[in-house]
Design an enzyme around this catalytic site. Structure first.
Site, PDB file in Angstrom:
ATOM      1  N   ASP A   1       0.871  -1.171   0.000  1.00 49.00           N
ATOM      2  CA  ASP A   1       0.000   0.000   0.000  1.00 49.00           C
ATOM      3  C   ASP A   1       0.915   1.231   0.000  1.00 49.00           C
ATOM      4  O   ASP A   1       1.370   1.668  -1.055  1.00 49.00           O
ATOM      5  CB  ASP A   1      -0.893  -0.101   1.239  1.00 49.00           C
ATOM      6  CG  ASP A   1      -2.039   0.885   1.234  1.00 49.00           C
ATOM      7  OD1 ASP A   1      -1.977   1.868   0.490  1.00 49.00           O
ATOM      8  OD2 ASP A   1      -3.006   0.687   1.984  1.00 49.00           O
TER       9      ASP A   1
ATOM     10  N   ASP B   1      -7.199  -8.503   6.014  1.00 45.94           N
ATOM     11  CA  ASP B   1      -8.244  -8.318   7.014  1.00 45.94           C
ATOM     12  C   ASP B   1      -8.773  -6.895   7.071  1.00 45.94           C
ATOM     13  O   ASP B   1      -8.162  -5.949   6.578  1.00 45.94           O
ATOM     14  CB  ASP B   1      -7.695  -8.665   8.403  1.00 45.94           C
ATOM     15  CG  ASP B   1      -6.790  -7.556   8.949  1.00 45.94           C
ATOM     16  OD1 ASP B   1      -5.848  -7.147   8.217  1.00 45.94           O
ATOM     17  OD2 ASP B   1      -7.029  -7.089  10.072  1.00 45.94           O
TER      18      ASP B   1
ATOM     19  N   ARG C   1     -10.133 -12.598   6.786  1.00 42.20           N
ATOM     20  CA  ARG C   1      -8.924 -13.250   6.259  1.00 42.20           C
ATOM     21  C   ARG C   1      -9.268 -14.587   5.609  1.00 42.20           C
ATOM     22  O   ARG C   1      -8.541 -15.090   4.768  1.00 42.20           O
ATOM     23  CB  ARG C   1      -7.910 -13.503   7.379  1.00 42.20           C
ATOM     24  CG  ARG C   1      -7.281 -12.252   7.973  1.00 42.20           C
ATOM     25  CD  ARG C   1      -6.051 -12.617   8.789  1.00 42.20           C
ATOM     26  NE  ARG C   1      -5.691 -11.604   9.769  1.00 42.20           N
ATOM     27  CZ  ARG C   1      -4.900 -10.563   9.520  1.00 42.20           C
ATOM     28  NH1 ARG C   1      -4.408 -10.383   8.320  1.00 42.20           N
ATOM     29  NH2 ARG C   1      -4.601  -9.703  10.470  1.00 42.20           N
TER      30      ARG C   1
HETATM   31  C1  PRP Z   1      -0.923  -4.891   6.058  1.00 48.08           C
HETATM   32  C2  PRP Z   1      -0.511  -5.813   4.936  1.00 48.08           C
HETATM   33  C3  PRP Z   1       0.876  -5.349   4.579  1.00 48.08           C
HETATM   34  C4  PRP Z   1       0.835  -3.863   4.932  1.00 48.08           C
HETATM   35  C5  PRP Z   1       0.763  -3.045   3.680  1.00 48.08           C
HETATM   36  O1  PRP Z   1      -0.395  -5.397   7.258  1.00 48.08           O
HETATM   37  O2  PRP Z   1      -0.529  -7.165   5.330  1.00 48.08           O
HETATM   38  O3  PRP Z   1       1.865  -5.998   5.331  1.00 48.08           O
HETATM   39  O4  PRP Z   1      -0.342  -3.655   5.723  1.00 48.08           O
HETATM   40  O5  PRP Z   1       0.670  -1.687   3.978  1.00 48.08           O
HETATM   41  P1  PRP Z   1       1.833  -0.633   3.699  1.00 48.08           P
HETATM   42  O6  PRP Z   1       2.398  -0.906   2.335  1.00 48.08           O
HETATM   43  O7  PRP Z   1       1.084   0.687   3.765  1.00 48.08           O
HETATM   44  O8  PRP Z   1       2.846  -0.760   4.779  1.00 48.08           O
HETATM   45  P2  PRP Z   1      -0.943  -4.995   8.709  1.00 48.08           P
HETATM   46  O9  PRP Z   1       0.035  -4.048   9.335  1.00 48.08           O
HETATM   47  O10 PRP Z   1      -2.361  -4.541   8.599  1.00 48.08           O
HETATM   48  O11 PRP Z   1      -0.865  -6.318   9.525  1.00 48.08           O
HETATM   49  P3  PRP Z   1      -1.434  -7.790   9.173  1.00 48.08           P
HETATM   50  O12 PRP Z   1      -0.572  -8.320   8.054  1.00 48.08           O
HETATM   51  O13 PRP Z   1      -1.251  -8.541  10.429  1.00 48.08           O
HETATM   52  O14 PRP Z   1      -2.882  -7.653   8.742  1.00 48.08           O
END
Ligand code: PRP
Length: 181
Positions: free
Chosen positions: A108, A164, A170
């Site tokens: 993201d 999620d 998930r």
């Molecule tokens: C989410 C996803 C990625 C990250 C992407 O993880 O799984 O690892 O966000 O976002 P970014 O590019 O803006 O950093 P999250 O921190 O929500 O944890 P999770 O994987 O446990 O859901």
């Protein structure tokens, strides 16, 4: 924004079907198998979002490799990133001298995978590449070169197949779009 009790976050609609996921994940696995055929790579999944993707991906890679996971978090329970990435569970394996392939469900802003890549690079790997199922290019804040990308998606809140919303969804077998939060 957080979800109270068992109240659903909102209806979802399918963005990427389970069949399309299967086809693409198989293609990615084939490409990785060709590129790393003699490298005995270390595949590192970023917890927790990468779990479902990684479970399918590794079964599509018919070469020798080992796996590990790293836990990081930045989103908390809401939809907005805190902008701060925290290590919640470090790697168990040594990456020194290894060809490392980092696996995540989505890029993201790019902060999470950039953070993990930096952590791995500091430990003397032979190479580091990135494999991500979903990319949201328009949201990028940190430059990230993804070597193996499943799908580019628009700036929607995607859930399912490991992704999620406040810990939910998930388990969906497809990628869905959260339409109302
Ligand atoms: C989410 C996803 C990625 C990250 C992407 O993880 O799984 O690892 O966000 O976002 P970014 O590019 O803006 O950093 P999250 O921190 O929500 O944890 P999770 O994987 O446990 O859901």
């Amino acid at each position: 924004m957080s979800v109270r009790g068992n109240e659903p976050a909102g209806p979802t609609r399918v963005l990427i079907s389970s069949e399309a996921l299967h086809v693409r994940v198989t293609e990615l696995g084939g490409a990785i198998a060709r590129d790393y055929a003699n490298d005995d790579p270390l595949l590192v999944g970023i917890l927790k979002g990468a779990l479902v993707f990684m479970a399918d991906l590794i079964r599509a890679i018919p070469i020798a490799f080992t796996t590990d996971t790293i836990g990081v978090s930045s989103y908390g329970d809401g939809i907005q990133s805190s902008g701060r990435v925290e290590l919640t569970c470090d790697l168990a394996a040594s990456v020194e001298g290894r060809h490392v392939l980092i696996i995540d469900d989505i890029v993201d802003t790019g902060r999470t995978i950039a953070y993990v890549k930096r952590k791995v690079e500091m430990r003397g790997p032979r190479s580091v590449r990135l494999c991500v199922l979903l990319g949201k290019r328009e949201r990028r804040e940190v430059a990230v070169d993804v070597d193996y990308l499943g799908f580019s998606i628009p700036d929607v809140y995607a859930v399912g197949y490991g992704l999620d919303y406040a810990g939910r969804y998930r388990n969906l077998p497809h990628i869905a779009m959260l339409e109302k939060i």
